[in-house]
Enzyme design. Sequence first.
Site, short mmCIF file in Angstrom:
data_model
loop_
_atom_site.label_atom_id
_atom_site.label_comp_id
_atom_site.label_asym_id
_atom_site.label_seq_id
_atom_site.Cartn_x
_atom_site.Cartn_y
_atom_site.Cartn_z
N ASP A 132 -0.60 -9.01 1.77
CA ASP A 132 -0.57 -9.06 0.30
C ASP A 132 0.86 -8.95 -0.22
OD1 ASP A 132 -1.09 -6.41 1.46
OD2 ASP A 132 -0.84 -5.67 -0.58
N ASN A 133 1.79 -8.68 0.67
CA ASN A 133 3.20 -8.60 0.27
C ASN A 133 4.00 -9.77 0.82
OD1 ASN A 133 2.70 -6.21 -1.09
ND2 ASN A 133 3.29 -4.92 0.64
N ARG A 150 0.14 -14.90 -3.00
CA ARG A 150 0.41 -14.25 -1.72
C ARG A 150 -0.48 -14.83 -0.63
NH1 ARG A 150 1.98 -8.94 -3.90
NH2 ARG A 150 2.24 -9.28 -6.12
N ASP A 204 7.90 -7.52 -3.27
CA ASP A 204 7.37 -6.15 -3.16
C ASP A 204 8.31 -5.24 -2.38
OD1 ASP A 204 5.34 -6.68 -4.82
OD2 ASP A 204 3.71 -6.35 -3.41
N ARG A 237 -1.31 -2.44 -10.84
CA ARG A 237 -0.42 -1.88 -11.85
C ARG A 237 0.57 -2.92 -12.37
NH1 ARG A 237 4.31 1.22 -8.76
NH2 ARG A 237 4.21 0.10 -6.80
N ASP A 279 -2.92 5.04 -11.13
CA ASP A 279 -2.74 5.20 -12.58
C ASP A 279 -2.18 3.94 -13.25
OD1 ASP A 279 -0.19 5.21 -11.60
OD2 ASP A 279 0.36 7.18 -12.38
P1 AMP Z 1 1.93 -2.05 -2.63
O1 AMP Z 1 1.95 -1.04 -1.55
O2 AMP Z 1 2.88 -1.75 -3.77
O3 AMP Z 1 2.09 -3.44 -2.14
O4 AMP Z 1 0.49 -1.95 -3.30
C1 AMP Z 1 -0.71 -2.10 -2.60
C2 AMP Z 1 -1.86 -2.13 -3.58
O5 AMP Z 1 -1.95 -0.88 -4.30
C3 AMP Z 1 -1.75 -3.19 -4.65
O6 AMP Z 1 -3.03 -3.68 -4.91
C4 AMP Z 1 -1.19 -2.44 -5.83
O7 AMP Z 1 -1.47 -3.06 -7.05
C5 AMP Z 1 -1.87 -1.10 -5.70
N1 AMP Z 1 -1.13 -0.01 -6.34
C6 AMP Z 1 0.06 0.50 -5.93
N2 AMP Z 1 0.45 1.49 -6.77
C7 AMP Z 1 -0.48 1.59 -7.74
C8 AMP Z 1 -0.66 2.44 -8.90
N3 AMP Z 1 0.23 3.37 -9.23
N4 AMP Z 1 -1.77 2.25 -9.64
C9 AMP Z 1 -2.68 1.32 -9.32
N5 AMP Z 1 -2.58 0.51 -8.24
C10 AMP Z 1 -1.51 0.64 -7.45
MG MG Z 2 2.20 -5.20 -2.93
#
Ligand code: AMP
Ligand code: MG
Length: 511
Positions: A264-265, A195, A274, A105, A137
């Site tokens: 990844d963070n 990352r 993140d 996203r 989304d």
């Molecule tokens: P995060 O927990 O924010 O580090 O995200 C983990 C993974 O989920 C990453 O690949 C993000 O891009 C993906 N992600 C998180 N929220 C969304 C969203 N609303 N739509 C699409 N991908 C998402």
């Molecule tokens: Mg992330």
Amino acid sequence: MDGVAAVQTYMGWMPHSPIPFSNSYARLPERFFSRRAPTPVGAPEPVALNRPLAERLGLDADWLASAEGAAVLAGSRVPEGADPIATAYAGHQFGSFNPQLGDGRAILLGEVVDRDGLRRDIQLKGAGPTPYSRNGDGRAALGPVLREYLVSEAMAALGIPTTRALAATLTGETVIRERRLPGAVLCRVAASHIRVGTFQFLAARGDLDGLKALADHVIARHYPAAASAERPAEAMLAAVVAAQAGLVARWLNIGFVHGVMNTDNMSIAGETIDYGPCAFLDAYDPGIAFSSIDAHGRYAYANQPRIAHWNLVRLAEAMLPLLSENEEEAVALATGILDGFAPRFEAAYHGGLRAKIGLAESHDGDDTLADDLLTAMAENRADFTLTFRRLAAAVEDEGGEDERGKSDEGVRELFLDPTAFDGWAARWRERLAAEPARERGAAMRRVNPAFIPRNHHVEAALAAATERLDFAPFHALNAVLARPYDDQPDAELYAASPEPDGRLYRTFCGT
Ligand code: AMP
Ligand code: MG
């Protein structure tokens, strides 16, 4: 060329180019990312614009604040010079490996070189679906966007390496989570968005050429000194290990819990990145984990150095083929570098604690002295930030025996059993007497903030914004947090710890 442009060219002016992009990541091999423009939104509306940051980036803040600027910051318009991409990465999430994550996203518009000559990514988070969105989304809700804005900017003001927030912009659209929420886009600025998981993505595919190209890019961009080392990849890994050891020590020294330290963070540049379920400690509790998805406390406050090391082992594994063609030698080199993490972390962490209790010199027994204060704080539910801040007042007001009670009272009252502080304070004063006391209180106030993003104030600001589109509490809090080390008598409310109500504060990923 129209008339105006012709005149500008004649006069030696360039046509207006609002963001001077200079992109490098998008020049890397195509398999590192997917080209994808942000998805336009219904009605971009600015919520917050970080003018000092815009200035540092050499961007025209008035233009960013205009309707055209808001359209760019919401992803409705791709500015000239941008080369929008979603980057690919993998990652260990709570210990399990996912070989294919990526920006689901977020869209990287491009890079600019700031006033200090540093290259900065300009990314839109919540900018619509990408090939990596899986079932998501591609959007972000207003609350988490403002939360990242507040906390990342607070971290920057605290002096901790972090990504920054340039702008938050409403999309005029609704996102559906547990309920319907206003949608928003965060414009995030970072040294880069590379990352640990970016290296893992290429390693998992056995893509040695890709790993080499990525390491070369990282060295040129973040660790140029490594380029002239005998083995540049080894020097790069050592630099990342050092940066992360220092970063996590800073987190602990300031009472920060990241909450979701998946690989990844974790940024290769060593910035905090993140901001999802992160939170600051109120009462000191080393075992605390705020995140609702971290039931086992994997990412608890005191576990953060161990997890950082675990993540760096994953980075080293991914980089093994770059360290040596001989696997045994590569493992030996990696092990040597990783063994450097713990001593570096320890030195930075206890060095930070020494400064927090007002010691300029390092004597035997200092680490134990600092650790014993933390133990007493944990046993007595003492507020982390207030305890250290008030030590500065206690140190400045040492008028002998009679005055002792007065000078210490501000700290004592933070302990369930105030005598727990008295015993420690006697040892502390004895140690303080063993070195010169020049400007001790002022030095302590430079490392012990008065203001952190208190969870209850962050929640109140986000609730006002989300429920009533009332952004006044957000702006007020953001202004106080911009000067965390200054006494701000009008803002005492923001320094106070929450009334204990027996409930554990909980954070949610809120994606
Ligand atoms: P995060 O927990 O924010 O580090 O995200 C983990 C993974 O989920 C990453 O690949 C993000 O891009 C993906 N992600 C998180 N929220 C969304 C969203 N609303 N739509 C699409 N991908 C998402
Ligand atoms: Mg992330």
